[in-house]
Design a protein around this motif. Structure first.
Motif, mmCIF file in Angstrom:
data_model
loop_
_atom_site.group_PDB
_atom_site.id
_atom_site.type_symbol
_atom_site.label_atom_id
_atom_site.label_comp_id
_atom_site.label_asym_id
_atom_site.label_seq_id
_atom_site.Cartn_x
_atom_site.Cartn_y
_atom_site.Cartn_z
ATOM 1 N N GLU A 260 9.068 67.320 0.139
ATOM 2 C CA GLU A 260 8.756 67.467 -1.288
ATOM 3 C C GLU A 260 7.423 68.216 -1.416
ATOM 4 O O GLU A 260 6.395 67.664 -1.798
ATOM 5 N N TYR A 261 7.465 69.514 -1.131
ATOM 6 C CA TYR A 261 6.249 70.303 -0.954
ATOM 7 C C TYR A 261 5.426 70.432 -2.230
ATOM 8 O O TYR A 261 4.198 70.328 -2.202
ATOM 9 N N GLU A 262 6.088 70.685 -3.345
ATOM 10 C CA GLU A 262 5.355 70.871 -4.594
ATOM 11 C C GLU A 262 4.630 69.587 -5.004
ATOM 12 O O GLU A 262 3.459 69.610 -5.416
ATOM 13 N N TYR A 263 5.320 68.473 -4.870
ATOM 14 C CA TYR A 263 4.734 67.174 -5.207
ATOM 15 C C TYR A 263 3.542 66.869 -4.305
ATOM 16 O O TYR A 263 2.462 66.482 -4.782
ATOM 17 N N LEU A 264 3.713 67.050 -3.005
ATOM 18 C CA LEU A 264 2.633 66.762 -2.061
ATOM 19 C C LEU A 264 1.446 67.696 -2.285
ATOM 20 O O LEU A 264 0.286 67.279 -2.161
ATOM 21 N N GLN A 265 1.715 68.953 -2.622
ATOM 22 C CA GLN A 265 0.653 69.912 -2.913
ATOM 23 C C GLN A 265 -0.172 69.452 -4.117
ATOM 24 O O GLN A 265 -1.407 69.484 -4.096
ATOM 25 N N ALA A 266 0.508 69.015 -5.173
ATOM 26 C CA ALA A 266 -0.179 68.577 -6.387
ATOM 27 C C ALA A 266 -1.039 67.342 -6.129
ATOM 28 O O ALA A 266 -2.178 67.245 -6.604
ATOM 29 N N VAL A 267 -0.502 66.398 -5.362
ATOM 30 C CA VAL A 267 -1.240 65.177 -5.065
ATOM 31 C C VAL A 267 -2.486 65.488 -4.238
ATOM 32 O O VAL A 267 -3.585 64.997 -4.531
ATOM 33 N N ARG A 268 -2.337 66.302 -3.207
ATOM 34 C CA ARG A 268 -3.486 66.633 -2.347
ATOM 35 C C ARG A 268 -4.586 67.321 -3.154
ATOM 36 O O ARG A 268 -5.768 67.031 -2.972
ATOM 37 N N GLU A 269 -4.211 68.241 -4.035
ATOM 38 C CA GLU A 269 -5.203 68.951 -4.833
ATOM 39 C C GLU A 269 -6.040 67.977 -5.663
ATOM 40 O O GLU A 269 -7.261 68.047 -5.705
ATOM 41 N N VAL A 270 -5.355 67.041 -6.317
ATOM 42 C CA VAL A 270 -6.075 66.088 -7.169
ATOM 43 C C VAL A 270 -6.954 65.165 -6.331
ATOM 44 O O VAL A 270 -8.141 64.965 -6.625
#
Length: 444
Positions: A17-27
């Motif tokens: 779930e790349y998009e989800y994981l990307q968003a979480v890491r950024e925040v």
């Protein structure tokens, strides 16, 4: 907070779930310092609770096409967090829709909605159904079938869906009609409705309008004026249309629009009837921008993106991760001064890092494109009060909301050298509001 440990746990549970994981890491990366100032957050495991949705509904949506054949699509609703108000977030109908994209959008929606100062939680939903190329009768049957599954889980004080990619006024109308029939009530349970049954003025333009209000304030804070600046815009739908309309009104010149087929470069500026033609293109169902180039005799660059054009301001208005590191370097080399995401997570992490390293003004989607959901919140207020505001009243409230969001971003994002890290500011401001609400309400 141990970000690496938390991300490893999420990656193990939600592999792919790349998009989800990307968003979480950024925040998490941008709030880490502030988070660690609050041991009460760690004690209550706020981060661990915040990164997982409250619940996810997944369901099949069978419907009958115009040939009488049964089609089956997947439907979703991700209710992420409602600590500060009912779940709120759009529905996306597009063949690319999957759970990772909806979770990323729902997670971002938590902070975006918090930034508006309106009482709205975060959610997102949709389906892999694509309305393009379908008849209105087919779209209606699909929307009705989708709502048959969803209606029990939404309501004006529970969860208020809205439009997104593939879901405009037509789709919202069909969805609302079926909800009204099933629930036997007229309430503002969807936003983006037609004016005749509870919609708000300037809602179609609001995301683009709000984005330009925010970008204008970014420039003014840096001692610059948006008037006279050249702007590259991607996309050609409602968001790009609203952005082009407001940018032109502010005295800037929009020189590009784009689609899946490539981009158009109009050196003289996209204004007047050319902006109106964007809506005609959008309604054509061809999903291409080349006809604009043919109509106005301007260059069309097949298979390319508009970020190679020398401009002052770049505004991604289409979809996630549409501007990558190579694009960012081209923009920087060409002297771009400001990048504002009017799409959700429009830039890749590598592109964002390039902008931050070179001290380019960069506005993240959760702040820059919050005008859409802000106006949806205003629509909810009008519905609850059984009134209708004028376009001027809605626009004035939208300006105030975008001004308040910008103020919060500056407050939490200004660094020691004076540079404003808007991504950091937006994430911290949104997070603190939600985290304090979660803490006050106990472990749920």
């Amino acid at each position: 907070m141990n970000i690496d440990k938390l991300m490893q746990s999420l990656e193990a549970k939600h592999s792919g779930e790349y998009e989800y994981l990307q968003a979480v890491r950024e925040v998490l990366t941008t709030i880490e310092e502030e988070y660690n100032k609050h041991p009460e957050f760690e004690a209550a495991k706020i981060a661990e609770r915040l990164v997982e949705p409250d619940r996810i509904f997944t369901f099949k949506v069978p419907w009958v096409d115009d040939r009488g054949e049964v089609q089956v699509n997947l439907g979703y609703r991700v209710q992420f967090n409602n600590a500060i108000g009912p779940y709120k977030g759009g529905l996306r109908f597009h063949s690319s829709v999957n759970l990772s994209i909806l979770k990323f959008l729902g997670f971002e929606q938590i902070f975006k909605n918090a930034l508006t100062t309106l009482p709205m939680g975060g959610a997102k939903g949709g389906s892999d159904f694509n309305p393009r190329g379908k008849s209105s009768a087919e779209v209606m049957r699909f929307c009705q079938a989708y709502m048959v599954e969803l209606w029990r889980h939404i309501g004006p004080e529970t969860d208020v869906p809205a439009g997104d990619i593939g879901v405009g006024a037509r789709e919202v109308g069909y969805l609302y009609g079926m909800y009204r029939k099933l629930a036997r009530e007229n309430t503002g349970v969807l936003t983006g409705k037609n004016l005749e049954f509870g919609g708000s003025l300037i809602r179609p333009e609001a995301t683009g309008f709000g984005g330009l209000y925010f970008v204008k304030q970014m420039l003014e804070t840096a001692g610059m004026d948006i008037a006279g600046k050249t702007i590259a815009i991607s996309g050609f739908g409602n968001v790009a249309w609203g952005a082009a309309l407001k940018a032109t009104e502010m005295g800037a010149k929009v020189v590009t629009i784009s689609g899946p087929d490539g981009y158009v470069y109009d050196e003289s500026g996209i204004s007047g009837e050319k902006i109106d033609y964007m809506l005609e293109l959008r309604a054509s169902c061809n999903d291409v921008v080349q006809p604009y180039a043919e109509r106005y005799n301007v260059p069309f660059y097949a298979g390319k993106r508009p970020w190679e054009v020398k401009v002052d301001i770049a505004l991604p208005c289409a979809t996630q991760n549409e501007l990558n590191e190579v694009d960012a370097k081209l923009l920087i080399e060409n002297g771009v001064i400001c990048v504002g995401e009017i799409s959700n997570m429009g830039c890749t992490p590598e592109a964002i890092e390039s902008f931050l390293q070179h001290k380019v003004m960069y506005g993240p989607g959760k702040a820059v494109n919050a005008g859409g959901v802000a106006t949806s919140g205003l629509e909810m207020t009008q519905n609850a009060m059984h009134i209708s505001w004028t376009a001027e009243e809605v626009d004035d409230k939208l300006r105030q909301i975008m001004g308040a969001i910008h103020e919060q971003c500056v407050k939490y994002g200004r660094e020691a050298d004076g540079y404003i890290n808007y991504m950091k500011g937006a994430n911290i401001a949104g997070f603190l509001k939600v985290a304090k609400a979660m803490l006050a309400q106990g472990v749920l």
